[in-house]
Design a protein around this motif. Structure first.
Motif, short mmCIF file in Angstrom:
data_model
loop_
_atom_site.label_atom_id
_atom_site.label_comp_id
_atom_site.label_asym_id
_atom_site.label_seq_id
_atom_site.Cartn_x
_atom_site.Cartn_y
_atom_site.Cartn_z
N VAL A 1 3.89 19.22 1.22
CA VAL A 1 2.70 19.36 0.36
C VAL A 1 2.95 20.33 -0.80
O VAL A 1 3.68 21.32 -0.67
CB VAL A 1 1.45 19.82 1.15
CG1 VAL A 1 0.89 18.69 1.99
CG2 VAL A 1 1.74 21.05 1.97
N THR B 239 4.85 11.18 -1.65
CA THR B 239 4.14 9.93 -1.93
C THR B 239 3.36 9.97 -3.23
O THR B 239 2.83 8.96 -3.65
CB THR B 239 3.12 9.61 -0.81
OG1 THR B 239 2.17 10.68 -0.73
CG2 THR B 239 3.80 9.43 0.51
N TYR B 240 3.25 11.13 -3.86
CA TYR B 240 2.35 11.21 -5.01
C TYR B 240 3.06 10.80 -6.30
O TYR B 240 3.98 11.47 -6.77
CB TYR B 240 1.81 12.64 -5.16
CG TYR B 240 0.56 12.69 -6.01
CD1 TYR B 240 -0.70 12.73 -5.42
CD2 TYR B 240 0.64 12.67 -7.40
CE1 TYR B 240 -1.84 12.73 -6.19
CE2 TYR B 240 -0.51 12.67 -8.17
CZ TYR B 240 -1.74 12.71 -7.56
OH TYR B 240 -2.88 12.70 -8.33
N PRO B 241 2.66 9.66 -6.88
CA PRO B 241 3.31 9.21 -8.12
C PRO B 241 2.74 9.94 -9.34
O PRO B 241 1.53 10.12 -9.45
CB PRO B 241 2.97 7.72 -8.18
CG PRO B 241 1.71 7.58 -7.41
CD PRO B 241 1.62 8.72 -6.44
N SER C 2 0.81 -1.21 0.00
CA SER C 2 0.00 0.00 0.00
C SER C 2 0.85 1.26 0.00
O SER C 2 0.36 2.33 -0.33
CB SER C 2 -0.89 0.01 1.23
OG SER C 2 -0.10 0.03 2.38
N GLN C 3 2.11 1.14 0.38
CA GLN C 3 2.92 2.35 0.45
C GLN C 3 3.98 2.40 -0.63
O GLN C 3 4.88 3.22 -0.60
CB GLN C 3 3.57 2.44 1.84
CG GLN C 3 2.53 2.69 2.90
CD GLN C 3 3.09 2.72 4.29
OE1 GLN C 3 4.28 2.79 4.50
NE2 GLN C 3 2.22 2.65 5.26
N GLN C 4 3.87 1.50 -1.58
CA GLN C 4 4.82 1.54 -2.67
C GLN C 4 4.34 2.49 -3.75
O GLN C 4 3.16 2.51 -4.07
CB GLN C 4 4.97 0.15 -3.28
CG GLN C 4 5.93 -0.72 -2.52
CD GLN C 4 5.98 -2.12 -3.04
OE1 GLN C 4 5.56 -2.39 -4.15
NE2 GLN C 4 6.46 -3.02 -2.21
N LEU D 82 7.45 4.82 2.24
CA LEU D 82 6.83 6.15 2.25
C LEU D 82 5.78 6.23 3.36
O LEU D 82 5.05 5.29 3.60
CB LEU D 82 6.18 6.41 0.90
CG LEU D 82 7.14 6.33 -0.29
CD1 LEU D 82 6.37 6.44 -1.59
CD2 LEU D 82 8.18 7.43 -0.19
N ALA D 83 5.71 7.37 4.00
CA ALA D 83 4.71 7.55 5.05
C ALA D 83 3.75 8.67 4.69
O ALA D 83 2.54 8.55 4.82
CB ALA D 83 5.39 7.84 6.37
N GLY D 84 4.28 9.77 4.23
CA GLY D 84 3.41 10.89 3.83
C GLY D 84 2.62 11.45 4.99
O GLY D 84 1.45 11.78 4.84
N LEU D 85 3.22 11.54 6.17
CA LEU D 85 2.42 11.94 7.32
C LEU D 85 2.81 13.26 7.96
O LEU D 85 2.01 13.84 8.67
CB LEU D 85 2.39 10.82 8.37
CG LEU D 85 3.69 10.19 8.85
CD1 LEU D 85 4.37 11.06 9.88
CD2 LEU D 85 3.40 8.82 9.41
N CYS D 86 4.01 13.78 7.71
CA CYS D 86 4.32 15.06 8.35
C CYS D 86 3.66 16.19 7.57
O CYS D 86 3.35 17.23 8.12
CB CYS D 86 5.83 15.28 8.44
SG CYS D 86 6.59 15.73 6.87
N ARG D 87 3.44 15.98 6.29
CA ARG D 87 2.73 16.89 5.39
C ARG D 87 3.51 18.17 5.08
O ARG D 87 2.97 19.09 4.47
CB ARG D 87 1.32 17.26 5.92
CG ARG D 87 0.50 16.10 6.43
CD ARG D 87 0.30 15.01 5.45
NE ARG D 87 -0.61 15.33 4.35
CZ ARG D 87 -0.86 14.51 3.34
NH1 ARG D 87 -0.29 13.33 3.30
NH2 ARG D 87 -1.68 14.87 2.38
#
Lengths: 390, 624
Positions: free
Chosen positions: B77, B91-93, B12-14, B69-74
């Protein structure tokens, strides 16, 4: 026992043949019919169901999953409970139709922990469906295999968010995933998955039963069909109602005999607070969107107190993963406490409202993106009331 | 052969990987517009990668090259045209044409808000923090011109500092919940000691039932420290006590320096990765006041003699004498993180581990016996310090079995970072110094000992010696560079055919000596699982290092770390080896000397067993 008031579409007997009818169609036909009907997700976000199903249908994988989101956790929402309890067949058939439409073989109902009392009843019902060959292998002799199991949630609000729900099903902490990839591509255990609300599945069954054209006659443009709303608060007739999309707040209030209403919170804690001056606004995806929650507050209620209650909820229910939501909600709550103490300057209040807007933009999932809604709408719409008494 | 997955990241995080056109994928490049600039990128590239490839700076905090990838501190953006919300660049492909803004008003405001929120929860001040000057949160605050606490600042501690571990200290009041440590522990190392607990504002990183780190199954590898952006994690620093010993004229303070700190310590003084500082470091250590400066490579050579002999003994017992109690493959035991890992996770397989102590502990035992005798110094007056790239070495020197000299064999394990701090405190700018050599009698070491610092190095060093013992000839690789041992693939396997053996080793004639190399405990786990399944029966020798990259990526090394940095450090070590005269352990004249004078019954003999070998503890996963 919960009871649904006047119904428009949810007549059980009439839709008994939905499944049989669906299995005679091709999966593509079903998806097209749902798209044609313009069905949008009933859980609150309003994503077009047909598009979701089409994406899942076109994903190539050895396995696919259908998940029914029955983690009804938005404060003030209790319509899925009624559906699961009284219209079980419609929900199960809707899931099976969804399974057939995307060519999945397994369905999972993610049942809210607090609805555990429904578990036995639902399990018995699934057994019955299996005995009637409407679930399991070779359903109704069509060669389609599909079965449903039930999993219980454990009380986390965030697990109503579809990717957090999937994480929870996989045994992890209930935390939202990054998107993309979306569940239709990479969902439960990495397989293509559709996650739909209980009411969405029921509506899908109705559409297959009655046809898209019939469905589109109800509602207004872009918001077709009916919506179940659970109305609570200061009114004489609270309960679950089926209303056509496009109904105004004023008409809703009349229906439930709420005479003294000052404000209506539409869409639960994460929704909008509508003041009296805006009671002509309509329940619809384009105006006031709701997963079902409508809370009515009369003139005796303290809006700041209501807001504080909501923000305490979000501070507690944020999953704690992303920084804007984890810390931001706490700062908004502390701001409310400052207002209560008469210590919040307008400058700081505006800073907090700007913070709320950043949270809406930058949070990872729908929870943090919508949790500042009540803060911004109550403090904007009821600024005079909030500040005159403090 | 055990296949090394490209990534241990949960599916899910790839990031979405789209096949290249030549691999049958649809068009492999896509054009995006970033800040008005049109850029061609490979499908599936994340926005962050695309920006970095084009020198567009995006701030990051939870993102780390080594981790999923976590994409949580933001904080990263960016604004994408047509999207309601901002998207995390990390995280955005990119899979279709996007118009991206990385510095729009919305973006700057959101980032600043996030930063202000993080700072409001971050306890303490920068000037009383050991990460001052090397803190990612501090850098961000500078980048965004933070000059105050917009949303307040906590003034009271909310957590107690966990100082239970010999190796890792946790200060959760400094934590920004980026979860790099969690991802390091679970995904990179597959140990799984740290995880987020509680929810919402109460979320914190914790251990099993919030037990002290010393009581859970932490292997002390310190990889979490290397990836922590702030000062929430640090190594247990003994430098104060070392200063006291140095200042005490009665104490004879000796230091041994491991091969990899010298390849990395320059980074602490502003040099780019890949500069060896061996000789300058020696000078600095003398200036600081260490009485003797020794080279751990000496005992690395000794380890090769002992471990190589042990391997040959095992082979002989198994192949010639048919002793089925002998366990093969033999695993290396010089990485204390790996030793604790196997003790916790595979306690029934400890017999496969070589009984050799690590070079650090061999050295300690020799200093307080052989060196003390030869120089007439009372062992109780000797303080031995070990400069190591490693946090687990701190635990190792405190193991109760490490007292073979009758004293604590190694008094202090010191990391590269802590050493750099001592050097700075002494007012020395390392790169400016003139070089000097090591002290005798442990001064000369071979290149074989030196390459211990990189993954595969122990194997390469062992092969250089074992092959020659068995055949009487040099190992058949150009320049003694056994290339199959090198590189950074997680699990490597190769073999060397033993031909033309000396009479004594006839039973090995024509035998393919099969060996494996694994680095990072996640890869060690793959090897161990294969062993448990019975798939490694024809493998003879396996090198395992707990840290990704081996010691050059150790938990005591300068921060930051990345695959690129580790590669540079490894290159520095291999370059230094190439330039050395003696490159085989058994040819080190001091090794010959010590077997003649002190360890008189030879490798794996009685004396060496007492001083240089050890035993292990069946720890399991039971947590009291």
């Amino acid at each position: 026992m919960p009871i649904m008031n006047d119904t428009i579409q949810f007549n059980v007997g009439e839709h008994r043949l939905a499944l049989e009818k669906a299995l005679k169609l091709t999966p593509q036909d079903i998806v097209m019919e749902i798209r044609e009907a313009g069905l949008k997700g009933r859980g609150g976000a309003g994503f077009p169901t047909g598009t979701k199903w089409l994406l899942a249908l076109s994903a190539v994988a050895e396995k696919k999953f259908v998940i029914c989101n029955a983690d009804e956790g938005e404060p003030g929402t209790f319509k899925d409970r009624v559906l699961l309890d009284e219209y079980t067949n419609l929900v199960i058939d809707g899931m099976t139709i969804g399974g057939y439409a995307i060519q999945a073989t397994e369905g999972i109902i993610y049942l809210r922990g607090e609805y555990k009392y429904l578990l036995n009843k639902l399990e018995r019902f699934l057994d019955e469906k299996r005995e009637n060959n409407q679930l399991g292998n070779n359903i109704l002799g069509t060669g389609f295999n599909f079965d449903i199991k039930i999993r219980l949630g454990s009380g986390a609000y965030v697990c109503g968010e579809e990717t957090a729900l999937i994480e929870s099903l996989e045994g992890h902490r209930g935390e939202a995933r990054n998107r993309p990839p979306f569940p239709v591509n990479t969902g439960f255990m990495g397989y293509p998955t559709i996650v739909n609300n209980v009411e969405t599945f029921a509506s899908a069954a109705i559409i297959i039963s009655k046809g898209a054209d019939w469905f589109k006659k109800i509602g207004i443009s872009k918001s077709y069909g009916t919506k179940l709303v659970s109305i609570s608060g200061d009114c004489k007739k609270p309960g679950v109602y089926e209303v056509p999309f496009g109904i105004s707040i004023r008409d809703l209030l009349k229906m439930v005999e709420a005479d003294e209403a000052k404000a209506v919170q539409v869409g639960g804690a994460s929704g909008q607070c509508v003041p009296e001056s805006q009671f002509d606004r309509k329940i619809s995806f384009e105006d006031l969107s709701t997963g079902g929650s409508v809370m009515i507050f009369n003139k005796s209620r303290d809006m700041l107190h209501i807001l504080k209650n909501f923000m305490e909820f979000f501070v507690e229910e944020s999953c704690g993963q992303c920084s804007p939501c984890r810390i931001g909600n706490k700062k908004l709550l502390e701001g409310i406490e400052l207002i209560e103490q008469g210590k919040c300057s307008y400058t700081y209040l505006n800073e907090l409202i700007e913070l709320g807007k950043s949270m809406q933009l930058a949070s990872k999932c729908g929870l943090g993106q919508s949790s500042p809604n009540p803060f911004i709408s109550i403090l904007t719409n009821f600024e005079n009331e909030v500040f005159s008494t403090k | 052969m055990i296949k090394d997955k490209l990534s241990r990241t949960p599916v899910s995080q790839q990031p979405l990987i789209v096949k290249k056109e030549e691999e049958g994928g649809i068009g492999s490049f896509v054009e995006v517009e970033i800040n008005g600039r049109k850029i061609q990128v490979q499908m599936g590239t994340t926005i962050l990668e695309a920006c970095r490839q084009n020198n567009i700076h995006i701030p990051t905090l939870c993102y780390h090259e080594d981790l999923c990838l976590a994409g949580l501190c933001r904080i990263c953006v960016v604004e994408i045209e047509g999207m309601r919300t901002l998207q995390a660049a990390c995280t955005y492909p990119i899979t279709n044409k996007l118009k991206i803004q990385t510095t729009s008003e919305k973006v700057r405001k959101a980032r600043r808000h996030i930063l202000d929120l993080l700072l409001s929860e971050h306890y303490g001040e920068c000037y009383s923090c050991h990460r001052n000057g090397n803190c990612e949160l501090q850098s961000l605050a500078k980048e965004y011109g933070v000059d105050g606490y917009k949303f307040g600042h906590i003034t009271e501690r909310r957590h107690t500092v966990d100082r239970s571990s010999y190796s890792v200290i946790r200060d959760m009041d400094k934590c920004v919940l980026c979860k790099r440590c969690v991802r390091t522990c679970i995904d990179l190392q597959e140990v799984g000691v740290l995880e987020a607990t509680h929810r919402g504002y109460d979320t914190t990183i914790s251990t099993f039932y919030d037990k002290p780190l010393a009581d859970v199954i932490c292997i002390n590898c310190g990889q979490c420290i290397n990836r922590c952006p702030t000062a929430a994690l640090k190594a247990n620093d003994p430098s104060d006590e070392i200063w006291v010993a140095i200042d005490n004229p009665k104490k004879h303070v000796v230091i041994q320096t491991a091969p990899s700190p010298r390849a990395s310590i320059g980074e602490e003084f502003g040099l780019p990765p890949g500069h060896s500082m061996t000789k300058q470091l020696n000078t600095a250590l003398r200036w600081i006041g260490f009485d003797k400066v020794f080279d751990t490579n000496f005992t690395a050579d000794l380890t090769i003699m002992e471990e190589g002999t042990e391997l040959l003994n095992r082979l002989k017992k198994k192949l010639v004498e048919g002793d089925n109690n002998i366990k093969l493959p033999q695993f290396t035991s010089c990485s204390p993180g790996w030793v604790k890992y196997i003790e916790h996770f595979y306690p029934d397989y400890l017999d496969y581990l070589s009984t050799c102590k690590s070079p650090q502990q061999m050295f300690g035992a020799l200093i307080k016996t052989f060196y003390a005798q030869e120089n007439n110094i009372a062992p109780e007056d000797i303080v031995t310090v070990a400069l190591m790239p490693c946090s687990a070495k701190k635990f190792e020197c405190n193991r109760p079995e490490m007292h073979s000299s009758g004293f604590k064999d190694v008094d202090y394990g010191l990391t590269t970072r802590e050493m750099a701090q001592m050097i700075r405190e002494a007012g020395i700018n390392l790169p400016d110094l003139e070089g000097s050599g090591f002290d005798d009698p442990f001064g000369d070491a071979s290149g074989a000992g030196l390459i211990f610092g990189a993954t595969g190095g122990v194997m390469e060093a062992a092969l250089r010696t074992v092959y020659e013992i068995v055949t009487g000839r040099e190992v058949p690789f150009k320049n003694l560079e056994i290339t199959p041992c090198r590189g950074f693939e997680g699990v490597r396997q190769a073999s060397v055919k033993l031909e033309g053996t000396l009479p004594e080793w006839n039973f090995l004639e024509g035998v393919d000596l099969n060996f494996m190399i694994a680095h990072g405990t996640a890869n060690a786990k793959k090897v161990m699982e294969a062993l448990v399944r019975g798939e490694l029966e024809n493998i003879h020798f396996i090198e395992v290092m707990a840290c990704p990259g081996g010691c050059i990526g150790g938990g005591g090394q300068p921060i930051p770390t990345s695959p690129e940095i580790r590669k540079k450090r490894a290159e520095a070590i291999y370059n230094e080896d190439r330039g050395l005269e003696v490159r085989k352990s058994h040819q080190n004249p001091h090794i010959k000397y010590i077997y003649e004078k002190f360890l008189i019954d030879g490798p794996c003999g009685h004396i060496s067993h007492k001083l240089l070998h050890t035993h292990y503890v069946k720890r399991g996963k039971f947590i009291a």
